[in-house]
Design a protein around this motif. Structure first.
Motif, short mmCIF file in Angstrom:
data_model
loop_
_atom_site.label_atom_id
_atom_site.label_comp_id
_atom_site.label_asym_id
_atom_site.label_seq_id
_atom_site.Cartn_x
_atom_site.Cartn_y
_atom_site.Cartn_z
N VAL A 9 4.25 -14.17 -0.02
CA VAL A 9 3.14 -14.11 0.93
C VAL A 9 1.81 -14.45 0.25
N MET A 10 1.62 -14.08 -1.01
CA MET A 10 0.38 -14.43 -1.69
C MET A 10 0.28 -15.93 -1.95
N ALA A 46 -5.97 -4.87 7.43
CA ALA A 46 -5.94 -3.94 8.56
C ALA A 46 -4.50 -3.68 9.02
N LEU A 47 -3.71 -4.76 9.15
CA LEU A 47 -2.33 -4.59 9.59
C LEU A 47 -1.49 -3.86 8.56
N GLY A 48 -1.66 -4.19 7.28
CA GLY A 48 -0.93 -3.50 6.23
C GLY A 48 -1.25 -2.02 6.18
N GLY A 49 -2.53 -1.68 6.36
CA GLY A 49 -2.92 -0.28 6.37
C GLY A 49 -2.28 0.49 7.51
N CYS A 73 2.86 -5.26 0.93
CA CYS A 73 2.84 -6.72 0.77
C CYS A 73 1.76 -7.36 1.64
N LEU A 74 1.52 -6.81 2.81
CA LEU A 74 0.44 -7.35 3.64
C LEU A 74 -0.92 -7.14 2.99
#
Length: 443
Positions: free
Chosen positions: A292-293, A323-326, A351-352
């Motif tokens: 993903v990075m 925001a989504l990863g959190g 990972c997000l």
């Protein structure tokens, strides 16, 4: 002001690709140096995670509580920020980046040997402080060296590759070190890393150098030049983009420090996986994280090449990913007794958040004037990394205080997830690297 008054702020043509008289991009040489820098970053994170991989046998042998182990983990960050800022400013004053990288790697190797020879709680504490001091400038100096080989429109993918060093370390080094710890004892991991660091030093001595896109060497600045440099520097570090990205990534870096310190213990003592399985599961998120990075770096490069604004490519992409990863991390306590659901939520959320890291560094590098990029990046990373002074110790305290270990870990991830999500949303609203960019004075 005339150019004669600002000789040290003259913008090199190194940051203007494909124009007459500009440096030529040499892809083979650039990627060869980038590969060495990527190995450097892998060693950087392998040195960090060695303590986490050895945590359970180390805690048992040295009779440490979770809080005491957390304090040793946090000690890595005691001088990390100070050295990051100090060396960043040295690099800005044209101390050769090659020798900074060589010295850092040599010091990393030196901090591993005392642990192998005569480990104790005090030795671990002292060597982790020394390791953090030596590793503090690594990310900024490595990225600045990479930037010297690539023109601005080609820097997203190299930045992502260097940032993915943590993922490669967990994917490749973590399982190998875990097997070594199980078979030969936990001290053997520190010896192996000392040898690896020394080997890298030798290779870099002969093969490492800065590239054609480095800012041009400058004369000693006069008073007017120093004042102009200060104004340029402060323009960036006081900007809305710098501040909101720092706000958003501060808890993100706290999460990284907790994962690097506690994830193997969480998998083994919290979720009940075996030591070998925990070592391999520690590396599994790295497969996704690295993909993903690298993918995010490629996407942002394509967006910029297609004419997208820096606000979209370097602003909205990383902050909305944060925001989504959190949010996913806040769901971790809902996994209940299912260790596989808990692991999946942790991997997805973590990972997000990793998507944001290389893009944010590229955003800060874009906003900074070329001659001050290393010092601005160093300050940003130094401030960001102070969260590591608190987070591993606080996680250990929560584990000691909880009725069971899983609850303590879940509480830590819940708090971090909420802070990351809130910071990401705030930064998405206010971040605009293009608007807040600073520039060197024209020659």
């Amino acid at each position: 002001m005339t150019a004669s008054k600002l000789p040290d702020l003259a913008l090199s043509t190194s940051d203007t690709p494909d124009t007459p008289g500009s440096p030529r991009y040499r892809p083979l040489r650039a990627w060869a140096v980038l590969l060495l820098l990527a190995v450097f970053m892998v060693l950087n994170f392998a040195d960090r995670i060695s303590l986490a991989l050895a945590a359970q046998p180390l805690i048992r042998e040295l009779h440490l509580s979770a809080s005491e182990f957390g304090l040793i983990s946090s000690s890595f960050y005691f001088l990390y920020s100070v050295s990051a800022v100090g060396v960043g400013f040295l690099a800005t004053r044209h101390v050769p980046l090659k020798w900074l990288l060589f010295l850092m790697s040599l010091l990393w190797a030196a901090t591993q040997l005392p642990v192998f020879l005569f480990a104790s709680g005090g030795v671990l504490l002292g060597t982790r402080v020394g390791l953090g001091m030596a590793e503090g400038p690594a990310t900024a100096v490595a990225n600045s060296t990479a930037y010297s080989w690539f023109p601005p429109h080609r820097r997203g993918l190299p930045t992502a590759l260097l940032t993915s060093g943590a993922s490669v370390a967990k994917l490749v080094a973590a399982p190998l070190l875990t097997v070594l710890i199980v078979r030969e004892g936990w001290r053997s991991a520190f010896l192996a890393l000392a040898i690896a660091g020394l080997v890298w030093c030798v290779v870099w001595f002969f093969g490492g150098r800065t590239g054609p896109f480095a800012p041009a060497p400058v004369a000693t600045p006069d008073a007017a030049s120093r004042a102009a440099r200060r104004r340029t520097f402060l323009t960036v570090v006081r900007s809305r983009t710098f501040l909101v990205l720092l706000l958003a990534t501060y808890p993100m870096y706290a999460l990284i420090s907790v994962v690097l310190s506690w994830l193997p213990s969480y998998l083994e003592a919290g979720l009940g996986f075996s030591p070998i399985t925990s070592g391999f599961l520690f590396g599994l998120p790295s497969i996704i994280g690295m993909v993903v990075m690298l993918g995010a770096g490629w996407v942002t490069d394509r967006l910029l090449a297609a004419g997208a604004s820096a606000r979209v490519a370097h602003g909205l992409v990383p902050t909305l990913a944060l925001a989504l990863g959190g949010v996913l991390l806040t769901l971790l306590p809902l996994a209940g007794g299912s260790r596989y659901v808990a692991y999946a939520l942790l991997v997805a959320g973590y990972c997000l958040t990793l998507v944001a890291q290389p893009i944010v560094y590229a955003a800060i590098g874009t906003a900074a004037a070329p001659s001050q990029r290393t010092s601005v990046l160093s300050l940003f990373i130094a401030l960001q990394s102070t969260s590591g002074i608190i987070a591993p110790w606080a996680t250990g305290a929560l584990v000691d205080a909880a009725g069971d270990r899983v609850s303590g870990y879940n509480t830590a991830f819940l708090v971090l997830g909420a802070l990351i999500a809130a910071g990401g949303l705030v930064a998405a609203r206010f971040c605009d690297p293009g608007r807040d960019a600073a520039h060197d004075a024209p020659a």
